[in-house]
Scaffold this motif. Structure first.
Motif, PDB file in Angstrom:
ATOM      1  N   LYS A  46     -53.598 -15.410  57.274  1.00 29.83           N
ATOM      2  CA  LYS A  46     -53.256 -16.285  58.402  1.00 29.83           C
ATOM      3  C   LYS A  46     -51.764 -16.652  58.416  1.00 29.83           C
ATOM      4  O   LYS A  46     -51.093 -16.501  59.439  1.00 29.83           O
ATOM      5  CB  LYS A  46     -54.114 -17.570  58.348  1.00 29.83           C
ATOM      6  CG  LYS A  46     -55.613 -17.299  58.273  1.00 29.83           C
ATOM      7  CD  LYS A  46     -56.430 -18.580  58.161  1.00 29.83           C
ATOM      8  CE  LYS A  46     -56.152 -19.426  56.931  1.00 29.83           C
ATOM      9  NZ  LYS A  46     -56.586 -18.842  55.656  1.00 29.83           N
ATOM     10  N   THR A  47     -51.286 -17.137  57.265  1.00 28.17           N
ATOM     11  CA  THR A  47     -49.871 -17.532  57.213  1.00 28.17           C
ATOM     12  C   THR A  47     -48.974 -16.308  57.376  1.00 28.17           C
ATOM     13  O   THR A  47     -47.920 -16.384  58.016  1.00 28.17           O
ATOM     14  CB  THR A  47     -49.566 -18.271  55.893  1.00 28.17           C
ATOM     15  OG1 THR A  47     -50.389 -19.451  55.841  1.00 28.17           O
ATOM     16  CG2 THR A  47     -48.114 -18.695  55.816  1.00 28.17           C
ATOM     17  N   THR A  48     -49.409 -15.179  56.838  1.00 24.30           N
ATOM     18  CA  THR A  48     -48.622 -13.951  57.023  1.00 24.30           C
ATOM     19  C   THR A  48     -48.537 -13.606  58.516  1.00 24.30           C
ATOM     20  O   THR A  48     -47.470 -13.221  59.010  1.00 24.30           O
ATOM     21  CB  THR A  48     -49.252 -12.781  56.232  1.00 24.30           C
ATOM     22  OG1 THR A  48     -49.345 -13.169  54.860  1.00 24.30           O
ATOM     23  CG2 THR A  48     -48.418 -11.516  56.344  1.00 24.30           C
ATOM     24  N   PHE A  88     -44.934 -25.859  59.027  1.00 28.17           N
ATOM     25  CA  PHE A  88     -45.260 -25.215  57.761  1.00 28.17           C
ATOM     26  C   PHE A  88     -46.350 -25.980  57.015  1.00 28.17           C
ATOM     27  O   PHE A  88     -46.508 -27.186  57.193  1.00 28.17           O
ATOM     28  CB  PHE A  88     -44.010 -25.127  56.871  1.00 28.17           C
ATOM     29  CG  PHE A  88     -43.033 -24.116  57.379  1.00 28.17           C
ATOM     30  CD1 PHE A  88     -43.095 -22.793  56.960  1.00 28.17           C
ATOM     31  CD2 PHE A  88     -42.057 -24.476  58.288  1.00 28.17           C
ATOM     32  CE1 PHE A  88     -42.196 -21.849  57.436  1.00 28.17           C
ATOM     33  CE2 PHE A  88     -41.152 -23.538  58.774  1.00 28.17           C
ATOM     34  CZ  PHE A  88     -41.228 -22.218  58.340  1.00 28.17           C
ATOM     35  N   GLN A  89     -47.079 -25.261  56.151  1.00 26.12           N
ATOM     36  CA  GLN A  89     -48.100 -25.893  55.315  1.00 26.12           C
ATOM     37  C   GLN A  89     -47.447 -27.006  54.509  1.00 26.12           C
ATOM     38  O   GLN A  89     -47.940 -28.121  54.445  1.00 26.12           O
ATOM     39  CB  GLN A  89     -48.730 -24.853  54.376  1.00 26.12           C
ATOM     40  CG  GLN A  89     -49.992 -24.215  54.945  1.00 26.12           C
ATOM     41  CD  GLN A  89     -50.523 -23.084  54.072  1.00 26.12           C
ATOM     42  OE1 GLN A  89     -49.919 -22.029  53.947  1.00 26.12           O
ATOM     43  NE2 GLN A  89     -51.671 -23.299  53.471  1.00 26.12           N
ATOM     44  N   GLU A  90     -46.335 -26.711  53.890  1.00 22.35           N
ATOM     45  CA  GLU A  90     -45.540 -27.764  53.253  1.00 22.35           C
ATOM     46  C   GLU A  90     -44.571 -28.201  54.344  1.00 22.35           C
ATOM     47  O   GLU A  90     -44.057 -27.368  55.088  1.00 22.35           O
ATOM     48  CB  GLU A  90     -44.853 -27.244  51.989  1.00 22.35           C
ATOM     49  CG  GLU A  90     -43.692 -26.282  52.147  1.00 22.35           C
ATOM     50  CD  GLU A  90     -44.065 -24.899  52.717  1.00 22.35           C
ATOM     51  OE1 GLU A  90     -45.254 -24.610  52.875  1.00 22.35           O
ATOM     52  OE2 GLU A  90     -43.128 -24.143  53.018  1.00 22.35           O
ATOM     53  N   LEU A 179     -49.154 -24.141  64.290  1.00 22.55           N
ATOM     54  CA  LEU A 179     -49.379 -25.214  63.319  1.00 22.55           C
ATOM     55  C   LEU A 179     -50.208 -24.685  62.148  1.00 22.55           C
ATOM     56  O   LEU A 179     -51.314 -24.180  62.362  1.00 22.55           O
ATOM     57  CB  LEU A 179     -50.103 -26.388  63.979  1.00 22.55           C
ATOM     58  CG  LEU A 179     -49.417 -26.967  65.223  1.00 22.55           C
ATOM     59  CD1 LEU A 179     -50.289 -28.045  65.861  1.00 22.55           C
ATOM     60  CD2 LEU A 179     -48.062 -27.550  64.852  1.00 22.55           C
ATOM     61  N   ASP A 180     -49.688 -24.810  60.942  1.00 23.01           N
ATOM     62  CA  ASP A 180     -50.361 -24.280  59.759  1.00 23.01           C
ATOM     63  C   ASP A 180     -51.009 -25.436  58.993  1.00 23.01           C
ATOM     64  O   ASP A 180     -50.318 -26.206  58.335  1.00 23.01           O
ATOM     65  CB  ASP A 180     -49.353 -23.532  58.878  1.00 23.01           C
ATOM     66  CG  ASP A 180     -50.026 -22.571  57.910  1.00 23.01           C
ATOM     67  OD1 ASP A 180     -51.249 -22.720  57.679  1.00 23.01           O
ATOM     68  OD2 ASP A 180     -49.337 -21.692  57.374  1.00 23.01           O
ATOM     69  N   GLU A 181     -52.295 -25.572  59.114  1.00 21.21           N
ATOM     70  CA  GLU A 181     -53.078 -26.624  58.454  1.00 21.21           C
ATOM     71  C   GLU A 181     -52.524 -28.024  58.698  1.00 21.21           C
ATOM     72  O   GLU A 181     -52.264 -28.775  57.753  1.00 21.21           O
ATOM     73  CB  GLU A 181     -53.188 -26.331  56.958  1.00 21.21           C
ATOM     74  CG  GLU A 181     -53.857 -24.990  56.708  1.00 21.21           C
ATOM     75  CD  GLU A 181     -54.167 -24.747  55.228  1.00 21.21           C
ATOM     76  OE1 GLU A 181     -54.256 -25.710  54.477  1.00 21.21           O
ATOM     77  OE2 GLU A 181     -54.306 -23.576  54.877  1.00 21.21           O
ATOM     78  N   PRO A 182     -52.352 -28.387  59.975  1.00 18.07           N
ATOM     79  CA  PRO A 182     -51.739 -29.688  60.272  1.00 18.07           C
ATOM     80  C   PRO A 182     -52.587 -30.889  59.865  1.00 18.07           C
ATOM     81  O   PRO A 182     -52.053 -31.977  59.704  1.00 18.07           O
ATOM     82  CB  PRO A 182     -51.569 -29.656  61.806  1.00 18.07           C
ATOM     83  CG  PRO A 182     -52.573 -28.666  62.272  1.00 18.07           C
ATOM     84  CD  PRO A 182     -52.676 -27.633  61.192  1.00 18.07           C
TER      85      PRO A 182
END
Ligand SMILES: Nc1ncnc2c1ncn2[C@@H]1O[C@H](COP(=O)(O)OP(=O)(O)OP(=O)(O)O)[C@@H](O)[C@H]1O
Ligand SMILES: [Mg+2]
Length: 257
Positions: A46-48, A88-90, A179-182
């Motif tokens: 997913k993030t890739t 970002f996740q972070e 949005l990555d794991e907001p």
């Protein structure tokens, strides 16, 4: 972009790291004005996929079109300028800057405050500065962290930092938000608030592509769901259809009955 038109299109995208096919022949579309969720277990790719869309990674094969224009191969700043903002996740805040400054540095079109401009810029510079301050104030208000405007980002609670990170995305005026794991780490109340905000954003012309692990949020919020497993898309559809998809239940939701 008219609501319902194709805003983003991924076509046969692939990306390997050494022998690992992190994203493998991935194709899907994101329609304007919708919330699309990208789901899948850890390491599904997913993030890739996000990194490929934003130009942080170049695909080995495949195309990406945004508003019918190819964006694969563009560097991240050009993808951003085209209208795609990414969280970002972070969170990647500037911890030692104030909340307000974190937002202001994300506002595009500022010509800077170089010495020459400071000397000759005069009224134009002041107007630009006032517009930036007004915009950051409005965003802080909208996110209900106005009282924290002067606090350093690192002094904010985790939930407030998440909101600030959203504020930085909104500051860019991008049409498409990735949005990555907001919602990770948020309390139930804040998750509700987040869902309301996401819906409100689609009403004001934003389109959202969301990586989300919380199945309930995915089901509640999404217009469309794309399910990834080991780099490939194994299912897509409306939330109720994906929930009923047996493959999805086995590979992602972990339901075996
Ligand atoms: N820069 C990289 N170099 C090597 N391998 C990578 C790199 N980035 C990701 N990977 C690998 O690619 C695969 C997909 O990773 P990715 O981060 O896209 O998964 P994900 O779906 O976002 O997972 P998670 O839910 O844990 O965030 C994983 O096996 C990961 O270890
Ligand atoms: Mg990830």
């Amino acid at each position: 972009m008219a609501v319902g038109g194709t805003l983003l299109k991924l076509e046969a995208l692939s990306k390997s790291f050494g022998g690992l096919r992190a994203v493998n022949n991935l194709s899907f579309e994101v329609k304007a004005g919708t919330i699309t969720s990208l789901i899948g277990g850890n390491g599904a790719g997913k993030t890739t996929a996000f990194n490929l869309i934003t130009g942080n990674l170049a695909p080995d094969a495949g195309h990406i079109a945004f508003r019918d224009t190819r964006i694969d191969g563009l560097p991240p700043h050009k993808v951003a300028r085209a209208g795609i903002a990414r969280g970002f996740q972070e969170l990647r805040l500037f911890n030692r800057l104030s909340a307000r400054d974190n937002i202001e540095v994300a506002i595009p079109g500022q010509r800077g405050e170089g010495l020459v401009r400071a000397l000759i810029g005069g009224r134009g510079l002041r107007k630009e500065r006032d517009a930036t301050t007004a915009r950051s104030g409005a965003l802080l208000r909208e996110l209900m962290i106005e009282s924290q405007g002067h606090a350093l980002a690192e002094q904010l609670s985790y939930g407030q930092q998440k909101l600030l990170s959203l504020g930085r995305l909104l500051a860019t005026e991008a049409e498409l938000l990735l949005l990555d794991e907001p919602t990770s780490g948020l309390s139930p109340d804040m998750i509700n608030d987040f869902c309301t905000r996401m819906r409100a954003l689609t009403k004001v012309g934003k389109t959202i592509l969301l990586i989300e692990h919380n199945v309930e949020i995915v089901m509640q919020l999404s217009d469309w769901v794309v399910v990834m497993h080991q780099g490939t898309m194994i299912a897509e559809g409306k939330p109720e259809d994906v929930r009923n998809n047996v493959t999805v239940m086995h590979t992602y939701l972990g339901i075996t009955s």
